[in-house]
Design a protein around this motif. Structure first.
Motif, PDB file in Angstrom:
ATOM      1  N   LEU A  88       0.836  -1.201   0.000  1.00 40.94           N
ATOM      2  CA  LEU A  88       0.000   0.000   0.000  1.00 40.94           C
ATOM      3  C   LEU A  88       0.867   1.246   0.000  1.00 40.94           C
ATOM      4  CD1 LEU A  88      -2.598  -1.044   2.737  1.00 40.94           C
ATOM      5  CD2 LEU A  88      -2.880  -1.221   0.263  1.00 40.94           C
ATOM      6  N   GLU A  89       0.355   2.300  -0.624  1.00 41.32           N
ATOM      7  CA  GLU A  89       1.012   3.597  -0.545  1.00 41.32           C
ATOM      8  C   GLU A  89       0.504   4.351   0.676  1.00 41.32           C
ATOM      9  OE1 GLU A  89       0.573   5.785  -4.129  1.00 41.32           O
ATOM     10  OE2 GLU A  89       1.729   4.368  -5.345  1.00 41.32           O
ATOM     11  N   GLN A  90       1.279   5.345   1.064  1.00 48.09           N
ATOM     12  CA  GLN A  90       0.903   6.105   2.254  1.00 48.09           C
ATOM     13  C   GLN A  90      -0.451   6.791   2.074  1.00 48.09           C
ATOM     14  OE1 GLN A  90       2.998   9.836   3.683  1.00 48.09           O
ATOM     15  NE2 GLN A  90       3.853   8.368   5.117  1.00 48.09           N
ATOM     16  N   ASN A  91      -0.746   7.244   0.842  1.00 44.55           N
ATOM     17  CA  ASN A  91      -2.024   7.900   0.588  1.00 44.55           C
ATOM     18  C   ASN A  91      -3.200   6.940   0.693  1.00 44.55           C
ATOM     19  OD1 ASN A  91      -0.805  10.365   0.146  1.00 44.55           O
ATOM     20  ND2 ASN A  91      -0.660  10.100  -2.060  1.00 44.55           N
ATOM     21  N   ASP A  92      -2.938   5.630   0.533  1.00 41.75           N
ATOM     22  CA  ASP A  92      -4.008   4.650   0.697  1.00 41.75           C
ATOM     23  C   ASP A  92      -4.369   4.456   2.168  1.00 41.75           C
ATOM     24  OD1 ASP A  92      -3.970   4.187  -2.034  1.00 41.75           O
ATOM     25  OD2 ASP A  92      -2.464   2.608  -1.865  1.00 41.75           O
ATOM     26  N   ILE A  93      -3.459   4.855   3.051  1.00 43.64           N
ATOM     27  CA  ILE A  93      -3.670   4.659   4.490  1.00 43.64           C
ATOM     28  C   ILE A  93      -4.120   5.952   5.152  1.00 43.64           C
ATOM     29  CG2 ILE A  93      -2.561   3.942   6.636  1.00 43.64           C
ATOM     30  CD1 ILE A  93      -0.562   2.384   4.874  1.00 43.64           C
ATOM     31  N   ILE A  94      -3.441   7.053   4.814  1.00 43.76           N
ATOM     32  CA  ILE A  94      -3.782   8.361   5.387  1.00 43.76           C
ATOM     33  C   ILE A  94      -4.564   9.134   4.343  1.00 43.76           C
ATOM     34  CG2 ILE A  94      -2.887  10.492   6.374  1.00 43.76           C
ATOM     35  CD1 ILE A  94      -0.435   9.022   7.233  1.00 43.76           C
ATOM     36  N   ASN A  95      -5.873   9.236   4.527  1.00 41.58           N
ATOM     37  CA  ASN A  95      -6.731   9.960   3.602  1.00 41.58           C
ATOM     38  C   ASN A  95      -8.008  10.360   4.314  1.00 41.58           C
ATOM     39  OD1 ASN A  95      -8.449   7.592   3.508  1.00 41.58           O
ATOM     40  ND2 ASN A  95      -6.932   6.707   2.104  1.00 41.58           N
ATOM     41  N   MET A  96      -8.906  10.990   3.556  1.00 37.21           N
ATOM     42  CA  MET A  96     -10.166  11.485   4.122  1.00 37.21           C
ATOM     43  C   MET A  96     -11.320  10.507   3.898  1.00 37.21           C
ATOM     44  SD  MET A  96      -9.216  14.319   5.414  1.00 37.21           S
ATOM     45  CE  MET A  96     -10.775  15.099   5.797  1.00 37.21           C
ATOM     46  N   ASP A  97     -11.010   9.304   3.442  1.00 34.87           N
ATOM     47  CA  ASP A  97     -12.059   8.314   3.181  1.00 34.87           C
ATOM     48  C   ASP A  97     -12.670   7.812   4.488  1.00 34.87           C
ATOM     49  OD1 ASP A  97     -11.426   8.638   0.548  1.00 34.87           O
ATOM     50  OD2 ASP A  97     -10.159   6.854   0.432  1.00 34.87           O
ATOM     51  N   ASP A  98     -13.808   7.156   4.339  1.00 34.51           N
ATOM     52  CA  ASP A  98     -14.487   6.563   5.491  1.00 34.51           C
ATOM     53  C   ASP A  98     -13.583   5.505   6.128  1.00 34.51           C
ATOM     54  OD1 ASP A  98     -16.169   5.544   7.357  1.00 34.51           O
ATOM     55  OD2 ASP A  98     -17.793   5.072   5.983  1.00 34.51           O
ATOM     56  N   ARG A 155      -4.367  20.411  -0.676  1.00 33.94           N
ATOM     57  CA  ARG A 155      -5.678  21.041  -0.469  1.00 33.94           C
ATOM     58  C   ARG A 155      -5.706  22.463  -1.040  1.00 33.94           C
ATOM     59  NH1 ARG A 155      -5.803  16.567   0.318  1.00 33.94           N
ATOM     60  NH2 ARG A 155      -6.992  15.339   1.845  1.00 33.94           N
ATOM     61  N   ASN A 156      -4.587  23.186  -0.918  1.00 33.86           N
ATOM     62  CA  ASN A 156      -4.526  24.532  -1.481  1.00 33.86           C
ATOM     63  C   ASN A 156      -4.624  24.499  -2.998  1.00 33.86           C
ATOM     64  OD1 ASN A 156      -4.293  25.773   1.015  1.00 33.86           O
ATOM     65  ND2 ASN A 156      -2.061  25.762   0.996  1.00 33.86           N
ATOM     66  N   GLN A 157      -3.975  23.517  -3.628  1.00 32.06           N
ATOM     67  CA  GLN A 157      -4.065  23.390  -5.075  1.00 32.06           C
ATOM     68  C   GLN A 157      -5.489  23.094  -5.519  1.00 32.06           C
ATOM     69  OE1 GLN A 157      -1.213  20.505  -6.423  1.00 32.06           O
ATOM     70  NE2 GLN A 157       0.569  21.716  -5.807  1.00 32.06           N
ATOM     71  N   ILE A 158      -6.163  22.230  -4.766  1.00 34.04           N
ATOM     72  CA  ILE A 158      -7.559  21.931  -5.099  1.00 34.04           C
ATOM     73  C   ILE A 158      -8.427  23.179  -4.938  1.00 34.04           C
ATOM     74  CG2 ILE A 158      -9.580  20.590  -4.378  1.00 34.04           C
ATOM     75  CD1 ILE A 158      -7.666  18.353  -3.563  1.00 34.04           C
ATOM     76  N   ALA A 159      -8.197  23.945  -3.854  1.00 34.09           N
ATOM     77  CA  ALA A 159      -8.965  25.172  -3.620  1.00 34.09           C
ATOM     78  C   ALA A 159      -8.705  26.187  -4.733  1.00 34.09           C
ATOM     79  CB  ALA A 159      -8.598  25.764  -2.261  1.00 34.09           C
ATOM     80  N   GLU A 160      -7.436  26.320  -5.159  1.00 32.06           N
ATOM     81  CA  GLU A 160      -7.110  27.252  -6.240  1.00 32.06           C
ATOM     82  C   GLU A 160      -7.766  26.836  -7.550  1.00 32.06           C
ATOM     83  OE1 GLU A 160      -2.892  27.345  -6.315  1.00 32.06           O
ATOM     84  OE2 GLU A 160      -2.689  28.529  -4.471  1.00 32.06           O
TER      85      GLU A 160
END
Length: 290
Positions: free
Chosen positions: A128-138, A190-195
Motif C-alpha cells: 500500500l502507498e501512504q495515501n491509501d492509508i492516510i486519507n479522508m475516506d471513510d 488542499r490549497n491546489q484543489i482550492a485554487e
C-alpha cells in the motif's frame, strides 16, 4: 503413648496424601495434568478433581479471551514511506496440549504473536502507498486491511494451538522526522484543489458576466433604436399636424407671431436683461410698432 503418636502421624500422612491427590479447576481456565513433564490429561470441567499424589503436577492456562497490546513498530509502505503502527490482538488458547508443547507459556505466546503480527503488517503495508492509508475516506473502508491481517495471523498461529479472533490497528502514526513534511504536502494538495475550484469559478463567472453584458447591450441598443424610431414618427406626426393647423397665410403669420413672443419671453426671464433686436425683425416690429 507411642501408639497414639503413630496414629497421629499416619493420619497426617493420609491427609497430606489426600490433599496432594486433589485439585480444582475454575470456569475460566484449563487444568493440564503434568506427569514427568508431559501432559497426560487436559481438564476444563469446573470443580474438584483427583490426580496421582507426588507424581502428577497441575499446569493452568487461561480459557478466557485475551488481549495483547502490541508495542508500536515501524513499517515501510510501497512508496518507501515509514509509518508507525499501533495495534492489538484478541486471542485465546484453543488447544492447551499443542499450546504447551509449542509455546509453554502466555509470555512466549505474546512474543510469538508480536513477531507474527508485525510480519503480517509489514507485508501488507508493503503493498500500500501512504495515501491509501492516510486519507479522508471513510474509516470503515479500511476494514479489509484488518480482515486480511487477522486471516494471515490466525493461519500462522493455528499451529501453536492459538485461535486469533481479531487484529485491530489503533492508529497509524507518522514518524517524527517526516510528520511535518506529510502535513505540509497535504496542506499544499488542499490549497491546489482550492485554487483550481477558485479558477474554475472565476472562469464560469466571467462567461456569465460576458453573456449578461451582451444581452444588456442588445436590449439597450434595441430600446434606443425603437426610441429613435418612435421619436422620428412623433416629429413627423407633429409636423404634419402643424402643417394642417397652419395651412393659410394668416395662420402662418399668427404661428410665427406666437413663436416670436415665446422666444422673447424666454430671453427676458430673470433680472437685468438687455435684448438687442433688429428693427426689421418681427420682434422689433412688434415692440417698435405695436
Amino acid at each position: 503413648m507411642k501408639k497414639a503418636i503413630i496414629i497421629i502421624a499416619a493420619v497426617i500422612v493420609l491427609l497430606v496424601i489426600a490433599m496432594s491427590s486433589l485439585y480444582t479447576v475454575a470456569e475460566n481456565e484449563y487444568a493440564c495434568v503434568m506427569r514427568f513433564s508431559e501432559i497426560v490429561k487436559v481438564n476444563e470441567t469446573p470443580g474438584l478433581h483427583i490426580k496421582i499424589p507426588f507424581v502428577d503436577d497441575i499446569r493452568y492456562f487461561p480459557k478466557t479471551t485475551l488481549i495483547y497490546d502490541i508495542p508500536p513498530s515501524e513499517v515501510l509502505t510501497s512508496d518507501k514511506k515509514n509509518m508507525t503502527v499501533d495495534s492489538y490482538v484478541i486471542w485465546e488458547i484453543a488447544d492447551p496440549l499443542t499450546f504447551y508443547r509449542t509455546l509453554s507459556s502466555t509470555m512466549e505466546a505474546e512474543s510469538r504473536l508480536n513477531a507474527l503480527t508485525y510480519t503480517a503488517l509489514k507485508n501488507l503495508m508493503g503493498t500500500l502507498e501512504q495515501n491509501d492509508i492516510i486519507n479522508m475516506d471513510d474509516a470503515s473502508e479500511r476494514n479489509d486491511i484488518y480482515a486480511s491481517i487477522t486471516t494471515e495471523v490466525a493461519s500462522l498461529c493455528s499451529t501453536y494451538g492459538i485461535n486469533v479472533l481479531d487484529v485491530k490497528i489503533k492508529r497509524f502514526d507518522l514518524p517524527d522526522n517526516n510528520e511535518q513534511a506529510v502535513y505540509d504536502r497535504m496542506i499544499s494538495d488542499r490549497n491546489q484543489i482550492a485554487e483550481k475550484y477558485t479558477a474554475d469559478g472565476n472562469y464560469e463567472a466571467s462567461i456569465i458576466r460576458n453573456e449578461v453584458d451582451k444581452e444588456v447591450n442588445i436590449i439597450v441598443s434595441n430600446a434606443e433604436a425603437e426610441a429613435a424610431r418612435l421619436e422620428a414618427e412623433g416629429e413627423q406626426e407633429y409636423m404634419r399636424l402643424l402643417a394642417e393647423a397652419y395651412n393659410t397665410d394668416d395662420k402662418k403669420e399668427f404661428y410665427e407671431f406666437t413663436r416670436a413672443l415665446d422666444a422673447l419671453k424666454a430671453s427676458l426671464t430673470g433680472e437685468g436683461k438687455t435684448v438687442i433686436i433688429d428693427d426689421d425683425s418681427m420682434l422689433g416690429q412688434i415692440l417698435m410698432n405695436p
